[in-house]
Design a protein around this motif. Structure first.
Motif, PDB file in Angstrom:
ATOM      1  N   GLU A 165       0.822  -1.210   0.000  1.00 53.88           N
ATOM      2  CA  GLU A 165       0.000   0.000   0.000  1.00 53.88           C
ATOM      3  C   GLU A 165       0.853   1.256   0.000  1.00 53.88           C
ATOM      4  O   GLU A 165       0.415   2.316  -0.432  1.00 53.88           O
ATOM      5  CB  GLU A 165      -0.917   0.010   1.226  1.00 53.88           C
ATOM      6  CG  GLU A 165      -2.049  -0.996   1.164  1.00 53.88           C
ATOM      7  CD  GLU A 165      -3.131  -0.571   0.195  1.00 53.88           C
ATOM      8  OE1 GLU A 165      -3.215   0.641  -0.091  1.00 53.88           O
ATOM      9  OE2 GLU A 165      -3.873  -1.433  -0.277  1.00 53.88           O
ATOM     10  N   THR A 166       2.080   1.165   0.526  1.00 58.51           N
ATOM     11  CA  THR A 166       2.917   2.356   0.647  1.00 58.51           C
ATOM     12  C   THR A 166       4.140   2.296  -0.258  1.00 58.51           C
ATOM     13  O   THR A 166       5.021   3.150  -0.150  1.00 58.51           O
ATOM     14  CB  THR A 166       3.369   2.521   2.109  1.00 58.51           C
ATOM     15  OG1 THR A 166       4.052   1.330   2.532  1.00 58.51           O
ATOM     16  CG2 THR A 166       2.173   2.784   3.004  1.00 58.51           C
ATOM     17  N   VAL A 167       4.213   1.321  -1.131  1.00 59.71           N
ATOM     18  CA  VAL A 167       5.346   1.190  -2.035  1.00 59.71           C
ATOM     19  C   VAL A 167       5.026   1.905  -3.350  1.00 59.71           C
ATOM     20  O   VAL A 167       3.952   1.743  -3.915  1.00 59.71           O
ATOM     21  CB  VAL A 167       5.658  -0.298  -2.309  1.00 59.71           C
ATOM     22  CG1 VAL A 167       6.708  -0.436  -3.406  1.00 59.71           C
ATOM     23  CG2 VAL A 167       6.140  -0.962  -1.034  1.00 59.71           C
ATOM     24  N   ASP A 168       5.968   2.696  -3.813  1.00 60.52           N
ATOM     25  CA  ASP A 168       5.806   3.375  -5.092  1.00 60.52           C
ATOM     26  C   ASP A 168       6.305   2.446  -6.192  1.00 60.52           C
ATOM     27  O   ASP A 168       7.514   2.179  -6.275  1.00 60.52           O
ATOM     28  CB  ASP A 168       6.606   4.673  -5.086  1.00 60.52           C
ATOM     29  CG  ASP A 168       6.318   5.521  -6.321  1.00 60.52           C
ATOM     30  OD1 ASP A 168       5.739   4.975  -7.274  1.00 60.52           O
ATOM     31  OD2 ASP A 168       6.657   6.716  -6.312  1.00 60.52           O
ATOM     32  N   ASP A 214      -0.823   7.436 -14.545  1.00 58.15           N
ATOM     33  CA  ASP A 214      -1.936   8.179 -13.943  1.00 58.15           C
ATOM     34  C   ASP A 214      -2.172   7.850 -12.467  1.00 58.15           C
ATOM     35  O   ASP A 214      -2.456   8.761 -11.683  1.00 58.15           O
ATOM     36  CB  ASP A 214      -3.212   7.937 -14.749  1.00 58.15           C
ATOM     37  CG  ASP A 214      -4.380   8.737 -14.219  1.00 58.15           C
ATOM     38  OD1 ASP A 214      -4.522   9.912 -14.619  1.00 58.15           O
ATOM     39  OD2 ASP A 214      -5.146   8.197 -13.394  1.00 58.15           O
ATOM     40  N   PRO A 215      -2.084   6.573 -12.045  1.00 56.85           N
ATOM     41  CA  PRO A 215      -2.320   6.290 -10.622  1.00 56.85           C
ATOM     42  C   PRO A 215      -1.322   6.966  -9.689  1.00 56.85           C
ATOM     43  O   PRO A 215      -1.581   7.106  -8.498  1.00 56.85           O
ATOM     44  CB  PRO A 215      -2.190   4.767 -10.536  1.00 56.85           C
ATOM     45  CG  PRO A 215      -2.423   4.278 -11.915  1.00 56.85           C
ATOM     46  CD  PRO A 215      -1.854   5.330 -12.810  1.00 56.85           C
ATOM     47  N   HIS A 216      -0.178   7.409 -10.231  1.00 59.86           N
ATOM     48  CA  HIS A 216       0.879   7.980  -9.391  1.00 59.86           C
ATOM     49  C   HIS A 216       1.062   9.482  -9.634  1.00 59.86           C
ATOM     50  O   HIS A 216       1.930  10.094  -9.017  1.00 59.86           O
ATOM     51  CB  HIS A 216       2.199   7.252  -9.668  1.00 59.86           C
ATOM     52  CG  HIS A 216       2.024   5.785  -9.874  1.00 59.86           C
ATOM     53  ND1 HIS A 216       1.589   4.937  -8.870  1.00 59.86           N
ATOM     54  CD2 HIS A 216       2.183   5.003 -10.986  1.00 59.86           C
ATOM     55  CE1 HIS A 216       1.499   3.700  -9.349  1.00 59.86           C
ATOM     56  NE2 HIS A 216       1.850   3.717 -10.620  1.00 59.86           N
ATOM     57  N   ALA A 217       0.285  10.050 -10.532  1.00 59.92           N
ATOM     58  CA  ALA A 217       0.460  11.461 -10.885  1.00 59.92           C
ATOM     59  C   ALA A 217      -0.250  12.351  -9.876  1.00 59.92           C
ATOM     60  O   ALA A 217      -1.446  12.186  -9.622  1.00 59.92           O
ATOM     61  CB  ALA A 217      -0.081  11.711 -12.293  1.00 59.92           C
ATOM     62  N   GLY A 219      -4.652   7.504  -5.769  1.00 61.35           N
ATOM     63  CA  GLY A 219      -5.370   7.524  -7.039  1.00 61.35           C
ATOM     64  C   GLY A 219      -5.674   6.167  -7.599  1.00 61.35           C
ATOM     65  O   GLY A 219      -6.242   6.053  -8.682  1.00 61.35           O
ATOM     66  N   MET A 220      -5.284   5.097  -6.898  1.00 57.99           N
ATOM     67  CA  MET A 220      -5.404   3.777  -7.494  1.00 57.99           C
ATOM     68  C   MET A 220      -6.847   3.321  -7.625  1.00 57.99           C
ATOM     69  O   MET A 220      -7.243   2.780  -8.637  1.00 57.99           O
ATOM     70  CB  MET A 220      -4.620   2.757  -6.659  1.00 57.99           C
ATOM     71  CG  MET A 220      -3.114   2.958  -6.732  1.00 57.99           C
ATOM     72  SD  MET A 220      -2.456   2.584  -8.364  1.00 57.99           S
ATOM     73  CE  MET A 220      -2.511   0.812  -8.333  1.00 57.99           C
ATOM     74  N   HIS A 221      -7.655   3.512  -6.601  1.00 63.69           N
ATOM     75  CA  HIS A 221      -8.998   2.943  -6.640  1.00 63.69           C
ATOM     76  C   HIS A 221     -10.092   3.898  -6.182  1.00 63.69           C
ATOM     77  O   HIS A 221     -11.243   3.499  -6.045  1.00 63.69           O
ATOM     78  CB  HIS A 221      -9.058   1.681  -5.765  1.00 63.69           C
ATOM     79  CG  HIS A 221      -8.163   0.598  -6.258  1.00 63.69           C
ATOM     80  ND1 HIS A 221      -8.371  -0.064  -7.436  1.00 63.69           N
ATOM     81  CD2 HIS A 221      -7.033   0.076  -5.730  1.00 63.69           C
ATOM     82  CE1 HIS A 221      -7.414  -0.965  -7.625  1.00 63.69           C
ATOM     83  NE2 HIS A 221      -6.592  -0.895  -6.609  1.00 63.69           N
ATOM     84  N   GLU A 222      -9.759   5.144  -5.915  1.00 66.83           N
ATOM     85  CA  GLU A 222     -10.786   6.072  -5.486  1.00 66.83           C
ATOM     86  C   GLU A 222     -11.728   6.389  -6.647  1.00 66.83           C
ATOM     87  O   GLU A 222     -11.377   6.208  -7.814  1.00 66.83           O
ATOM     88  CB  GLU A 222     -10.149   7.361  -4.960  1.00 66.83           C
ATOM     89  CG  GLU A 222      -9.398   8.174  -6.020  1.00 66.83           C
ATOM     90  CD  GLU A 222      -8.831   9.441  -5.427  1.00 66.83           C
ATOM     91  OE1 GLU A 222      -8.977   9.627  -4.228  1.00 66.83           O
ATOM     92  OE2 GLU A 222      -8.263  10.237  -6.192  1.00 66.83           O
ATOM     93  N   PRO A 223     -12.959   6.828  -6.383  1.00 65.31           N
ATOM     94  CA  PRO A 223     -13.930   7.078  -7.451  1.00 65.31           C
ATOM     95  C   PRO A 223     -13.439   8.026  -8.522  1.00 65.31           C
ATOM     96  O   PRO A 223     -13.825   7.910  -9.669  1.00 65.31           O
ATOM     97  CB  PRO A 223     -15.133   7.665  -6.684  1.00 65.31           C
ATOM     98  CG  PRO A 223     -14.995   7.126  -5.304  1.00 65.31           C
ATOM     99  CD  PRO A 223     -13.530   7.029  -5.042  1.00 65.31           C
ATOM    100  N   GLY A 224     -12.553   8.979  -8.165  1.00 60.94           N
ATOM    101  CA  GLY A 224     -12.072   9.920  -9.158  1.00 60.94           C
ATOM    102  C   GLY A 224     -10.896   9.410  -9.968  1.00 60.94           C
ATOM    103  O   GLY A 224     -10.353  10.139 -10.784  1.00 60.94           O
ATOM    104  N   SER A 225     -10.484   8.182  -9.733  1.00 60.72           N
ATOM    105  CA  SER A 225      -9.301   7.671 -10.425  1.00 60.72           C
ATOM    106  C   SER A 225      -9.585   7.404 -11.885  1.00 60.72           C
ATOM    107  O   SER A 225     -10.674   6.995 -12.270  1.00 60.72           O
ATOM    108  CB  SER A 225      -8.831   6.371  -9.756  1.00 60.72           C
ATOM    109  OG  SER A 225      -7.833   5.749 -10.532  1.00 60.72           O
ATOM    110  N   PHE A 226      -8.565   7.607 -12.683  1.00 54.52           N
ATOM    111  CA  PHE A 226      -8.673   7.351 -14.132  1.00 54.52           C
ATOM    112  C   PHE A 226      -9.100   5.923 -14.418  1.00 54.52           C
ATOM    113  O   PHE A 226      -9.858   5.649 -15.332  1.00 54.52           O
ATOM    114  CB  PHE A 226      -7.305   7.635 -14.770  1.00 54.52           C
ATOM    115  CG  PHE A 226      -7.107   6.994 -16.096  1.00 54.52           C
ATOM    116  CD1 PHE A 226      -7.678   7.543 -17.227  1.00 54.52           C
ATOM    117  CD2 PHE A 226      -6.359   5.841 -16.216  1.00 54.52           C
ATOM    118  CE1 PHE A 226      -7.497   6.962 -18.454  1.00 54.52           C
ATOM    119  CE2 PHE A 226      -6.186   5.250 -17.445  1.00 54.52           C
ATOM    120  CZ  PHE A 226      -6.746   5.818 -18.561  1.00 54.52           C
ATOM    121  N   LEU A 227      -8.611   4.999 -13.619  1.00 48.73           N
ATOM    122  CA  LEU A 227      -8.848   3.593 -13.915  1.00 48.73           C
ATOM    123  C   LEU A 227     -10.255   3.141 -13.568  1.00 48.73           C
ATOM    124  O   LEU A 227     -10.598   1.992 -13.821  1.00 48.73           O
ATOM    125  CB  LEU A 227      -7.839   2.710 -13.159  1.00 48.73           C
ATOM    126  CG  LEU A 227      -6.389   2.846 -13.613  1.00 48.73           C
ATOM    127  CD1 LEU A 227      -5.499   1.925 -12.801  1.00 48.73           C
ATOM    128  CD2 LEU A 227      -6.255   2.534 -15.083  1.00 48.73           C
TER     129      LEU A 227
END
Length: 616
Positions: free
Chosen positions: A398-401, A455-458, A605-613
């Protein structure tokens, strides 16, 4: 040359001697038989010239009748009471055929229900009005027209069918072994209807009444009592007939495609002993059929990978289970395999065309999605390729980039270098106003892959975020490609449908930066980003005039802009092309003080409703 594949059953043939004897015995009777046939033809012509009609025989209602009204037009009239009419289907639910069909194919028109369908006498060939015509399939002339526009305009048609050979089989009786499979014809009719004004359809759904990201549209349709369009009807018939043939084990290539062992090719078959062969298909009868099957597999693969790249669902087939040659261009001995090392960056000039780059781009997108999908599980089991030094020291996924892992770095390099690896003769998808459909789409793919990867990391609010820079640069590169095709006389609605998704993805990135620019109260950047978004939306809407999927993407983007940024105010700043490589908006954010929890940045940004994915 590529031929349409038709499954056939084995038929016992009689011996040469017996066949020759039977034919020799018929020779004395041939003159009488020929005279009888000519007499029947003359009688038919006389009957058609009169004002009489052909009534159905007693006890056996005719599926259609031929009349000759005073206008000397021959009319087919379907019976309402016969939903299985072999002559013409019943488009009861509102779909009909436009009067423009008169100009397109010999003044023929097809309507719904029991309305008359005028056919010009000189072009009517009674031989094609088969009594066993497949139910729900359009009549021969409309079918020929839809097949013609399908081959003329659809970007993939010539990759799985040989047009001349396929069209010639349409003149065969439906019971003939070489007559095209019924679900294939229904599918072609559904797709072909997008490219002609002959077939009219009900209006597009009103996304003002419900969210444009609604998946289950049938719910709203039932409330509106909205009819199926002609294309939707034909798509449903394609599925129904395909399911029926599947249950019978007939025409399996046409109705199943992927789960037929086409994902592998000798010598890379399984080493296990099995009671069943690697494929339930009979071996290809010749090289052409073998290559046609391979093209069908790769197209099915590409479509699934492209339109599933932005969701979090598993693919139907794992890339590691694909051991197949790339499409034909050179002999198999010289061709690349799907598992060839450095496949995506090695493109020999004599072994590469635009379609192969299109397939390779789909493989690249698939690899990016698989990385995002499996990173946490791979990190959990200690996979060294996803071990990253950019973490909090606790080792939790969860905390690894992921950007510090070898697998991410390799993917980023492949995506960044993909276009540069194209051969010299494939460096420009547009030449003299001629657009190479597959090459244009292949040019879009690395930018989409870059956005999906980063995108998940931007974090557009964090100073110096390399992922933010990369996704904005990719989005503006897509804008340049939109402009390059927009500035030609080419009808952009004829592009591959995946292009509208690529444009939508670019628009989503611009929305993120527009929202950040509004938070920073940067009027200049707000105006510029608004203008860029307007341009993207107008392109998608134009494509949506023909392709319903593009229309939905346009509405999704419009809805996203309003929700995140509010309605536009004022006049947008005019923009020029090409767009800047070093976007000023990034530098503006880098010099603006924003404070954000760095741990949230890595994974929020990985799974929140506003995420690109999660929005496409």
């Amino acid at each position: 040359m590529k031929l349409a594949v038709a499954e056939s059953s084995t038929v016992m043939s009689e011996g040469p001697r017996t066949r020759h004897e039977r034919l020799e015995n018929r020779i004395p009777f041939l003159p009488d038989e020929l005279e009888r046939l000519l007499s029947q033809k003359e009688a038919t012509i006389r009957d058609l010239s009169s004002q009489s009609s052909f009534p159905p025989e007693s006890g056996s209602p005719s599926p259609f009748k031929i009349t000759n009204p005073e206008s000397n037009n021959i009319t087919l009239s379907t019976q309402i009471s016969s939903p299985k009419s072999p002559a013409l289907p019943h488009y009861q639910n509102g779909a009909s055929v436009s009067g423009d069909f008169q100009q397109d194919i010999s003044s023929t028109r097809v309507f719904s229900g029991s309305e008359h369908v005028p056919l010009p006498g000189p072009s009517l060939d009674l031989d094609v009005l088969w009594t066993n015509w497949p139910p729900n399939l359009p009549g021969p002339e409309l079918l020929h027209h839809l097949v013609e526009v399908f081959f003329r305009f659809h970007p993939h048609a010539n990759r799985i069918f040989h047009p001349a050979s396929f069209k010639s089989t349409l003149s065969l009786p439906p019971s003939h072994v070489k007559f095209p499979s019924t679900p294939v014809l229904h599918a072609i009719c559904a797709i072909g209807s997008f490219y002609t004004a002959v077939v009219t359809s009900p209006p597009l759904p009103d996304f003002q009444q419900y969210p444009p990201d609604e998946i289950f549209l049938q719910r709203q349709r039932l409330k509106e009592h909205r009819a199926d369009s002609f294309a939707e009807q034909q798509a449903k018939y394609a599925r129904e007939t395909a399911d029926h043939l599947n249950s019978l084990g007939e025409d399996l290539l046409q109705v199943l495609q992927v789960p037929l062992g086409l994902n592998m090719c000798p010598p890379f078959h399984s080493i296990s002993n099995s009671e069943r062969p690697a494929s339930i298909l009979a071996p290809a009868r010749n090289v052409i059929e073998d290559e046609t099957r391979r093209n069908a597999f790769w197209l099915a693969y590409a479509i699934e990978r492209q339109h599933g790249c932005a969701n979090g669902w598993a693919n139907n087939l794992d890339d590691q289970d694909i051991s197949q040659l790339l499409p034909v261009l050179v002999s198999p001995q010289e061709r690349q395999w799907a598992h060839t090392k450095d496949l995506l960056l090695i493109n020999p000039e004599d072994q590469t065309d635009s379609f192969i780059l299109y397939i390779k781009g789909s493989i690249m997108i698939s690899r990016v999605k698989s990385f995002n999908l499996r990173f946490r599980s791979r990190h959990f089991v200690g996979d060294a390729t996803v071990a990253s030094q950019l973490n909090d020291g606790l080792g939790h996924s969860e905390t690894v980039d992921p950007r510090g892992s070898p697998a991410f770095i390799e993917l980023d390099h492949i995506v960044s270098s993909f276009r540069a690896s194209f051969p010299a003769h494939l460096k420009n998808p547009i030449s003299d106003n001629i657009v190479d459909n597959h090459l244009y789409t292949a040019f879009l793919m690395p930018h989409v892959a870059m956005i999906v990867l980063h995108d998940p990391h931007a974090d557009v609010l964090q100073s110096g975020c390399i992922s933010a820079l990369k996704i904005l640069t990719a989005a503006r590169a897509i804008l340049d490609l939109i402009y390059s095709v927009w500035s030609t006389s080419f009808d952009i609605s004829l592009l591959d449908s995946f292009c509208s998704f690529c444009w939508f993805i670019a628009g989503r990135v611009l929305v993120r930066f527009l929202q950040a620019a509004q938070d920073a109260k940067s009027a200049d950047q707000i105006s510029t980003l608004r203008a860029e978004l307007d341009f993207v939306q107008s392109a998608i809407y134009k494509m949506g005039q023909r392709i319903p999927l593009a229309f939905r993407f346009a509405r999704l983007l419009e809805d996203l802009v309003v929700k995140r940024c509010g309605p536009a105010i004022g006049t947008p700043t005019p923009i020029t092309f090409p767009r800047p490589i070093e976007p000023p908006v990034v530098h503006m954010f880098q010099h603006t003080s924003f404070i954000r929890d760095p741990q949230v940045f890595l994974h929020d940004g990985m799974h929140e409703p506003g995420s690109f994915l999660t929005l496409a």
